[in-house]
Design an enzyme around this catalytic site. Structure first.
Site, mmCIF file in Angstrom:
data_model
loop_
_atom_site.group_PDB
_atom_site.id
_atom_site.type_symbol
_atom_site.label_atom_id
_atom_site.label_comp_id
_atom_site.label_asym_id
_atom_site.label_seq_id
_atom_site.Cartn_x
_atom_site.Cartn_y
_atom_site.Cartn_z
ATOM 1 N N ASN A 18 1.935 22.335 14.386
ATOM 2 C CA ASN A 18 1.173 23.128 13.424
ATOM 3 C C ASN A 18 0.072 23.917 14.120
ATOM 4 O O ASN A 18 -0.382 23.561 15.200
ATOM 5 C CB ASN A 18 0.527 22.219 12.365
ATOM 6 C CG ASN A 18 1.559 21.607 11.437
ATOM 7 O OD1 ASN A 18 2.620 22.173 11.213
ATOM 8 N ND2 ASN A 18 1.241 20.455 10.882
ATOM 9 N N LYS A 100 3.170 29.314 8.292
ATOM 10 C CA LYS A 100 3.003 27.854 8.302
ATOM 11 C C LYS A 100 1.510 27.498 8.364
ATOM 12 O O LYS A 100 1.063 26.541 7.719
ATOM 13 C CB LYS A 100 3.738 27.242 9.497
ATOM 14 C CG LYS A 100 3.692 25.719 9.550
ATOM 15 C CD LYS A 100 4.442 25.089 8.394
ATOM 16 C CE LYS A 100 4.356 23.560 8.419
ATOM 17 N NZ LYS A 100 4.985 22.976 9.629
ATOM 18 N N ASN A 104 -0.602 25.127 5.872
ATOM 19 C CA ASN A 104 -1.371 23.983 6.377
ATOM 20 C C ASN A 104 -2.842 24.062 5.979
ATOM 21 O O ASN A 104 -3.453 23.048 5.633
ATOM 22 C CB ASN A 104 -1.266 23.906 7.902
ATOM 23 C CG ASN A 104 0.112 23.504 8.389
ATOM 24 O OD1 ASN A 104 0.551 23.949 9.454
ATOM 25 N ND2 ASN A 104 0.814 22.683 7.636
ATOM 26 N N ASN A 108 -3.264 20.597 4.160
ATOM 27 C CA ASN A 108 -3.589 19.470 5.046
ATOM 28 C C ASN A 108 -5.027 18.965 4.986
ATOM 29 O O ASN A 108 -5.255 17.768 4.778
ATOM 30 C CB ASN A 108 -3.207 19.825 6.482
ATOM 31 C CG ASN A 108 -1.706 19.834 6.693
ATOM 32 O OD1 ASN A 108 -0.942 20.036 5.756
ATOM 33 N ND2 ASN A 108 -1.268 19.625 7.921
ATOM 34 N N ASN A 118 0.427 15.452 -1.468
ATOM 35 C CA ASN A 118 0.412 16.911 -1.619
ATOM 36 C C ASN A 118 0.423 17.356 -3.080
ATOM 37 O O ASN A 118 -0.297 18.270 -3.484
ATOM 38 C CB ASN A 118 1.609 17.526 -0.889
ATOM 39 C CG ASN A 118 1.537 17.346 0.614
ATOM 40 O OD1 ASN A 118 0.564 16.808 1.141
ATOM 41 N ND2 ASN A 118 2.569 17.778 1.304
ATOM 42 N N SER A 170 0.498 14.491 3.760
ATOM 43 C CA SER A 170 0.456 15.496 4.829
ATOM 44 C C SER A 170 0.222 14.822 6.173
ATOM 45 O O SER A 170 -0.307 13.711 6.253
ATOM 46 C CB SER A 170 -0.660 16.518 4.558
ATOM 47 O OG SER A 170 -1.933 15.942 4.794
#
Length: 223
Positions: A18, A100, A104, A108, A118, A170
């Protein structure tokens, strides 16, 4: 740097981690011509060493750092797909990394701070508002950085992912719960750095970065 001496001169190195900054670190060690970038939406939970629960299949995309790909990239994607990890090739892998990253940023850190799954983000109005603000900041930075996101609505994408992965914890929430280091400096931290570079304020991402960091800082006055 620790693995460099073990990697053959013709081998390629790829990160599907990530955040932003991973490929730059690899490039400094191996050179841009040997580095691939990628992103995956597969969900997984580490149960214990050697045991992983696959929490959901998702898209995996890889590509070279430029605007074209060699045949080697197609071969790697085919090998991944043959192993059961459906993988596509993109000539806009930077855009894939940023898409992405935006997901995130919205999911996250908030789930890690609240210790929630989530899907709970969509059921808590204040959490959803915070998610929207964090994603808006990140999207603003991406525009100035001239990133081709190729999606009509970033926040709708983040909401869709939060719902599709509603039962998942997450990766950052898992890390915080287990006391492991997180990717916060490559997620919210990356938005803060890019914002500073382009003179765009990012107070929400900065605050979330600092809150996650604070979890790991010890009291200098403690014995």
């Amino acid at each position: 740097e620790r693995i460099a001496s073990h990697v053959g001169g013709t081998a390629w190195v790829m990160s599907v981690q990530n955040g932003l900054g991973n490929t730059e670190i690899l490039t400094n060690v191996f050179g841009e011509e040997r580095v691939l970038a990628g992103t995956t939406s597969h969900g997984a939970t580490l149960i214990e060493p050697g045991a992983v629960r696959h929490a959901g299949a998702g898209e995996t995309t890889i590509g070279e750092l430029g605007e074209s790909n060699s045949e080697r990239v197609n071969e790697i994607a085919a090998a991944f797909s043959a192993a059961g990890i459906e993988t596509g090739v993109s000539t806009n892998v930077k855009g894939a990394l940023w898409r992405k990253l935006l997901i995130n940023v919205g999911i996250n850190p908030i789930t890690a701070l609240l210790r929630i799954r989530n899907g709970e983000l969509m059921r808590r109005e204040s959490a959803r508002t915070l998610m929207r603000m964090a994603v808006y900041e990140a999207e603003s930075v991406s525009r100035v950085a001239k990133v081709k996101l190729e999606i009509p609505s970033v926040f709708e994408l983040v909401e869709t992912v939060a719902l599709k992965t509603g039962d998942n914890w997450s990766s950052m929430c898992q890390d915080v719960t287990a006391g492991r280091m997180t990717e916060i400096d490559f997620i919210c931290g990356a938005i803060v750095r890019e914002g500073e570079r382009n003179n765009i304020p990012t107070p929400v991402n900065r605050t979330m970065r600092d809150l996650i960091r604070a979890m790991y800082e010890s009291d200098p006055n403690s014995n």
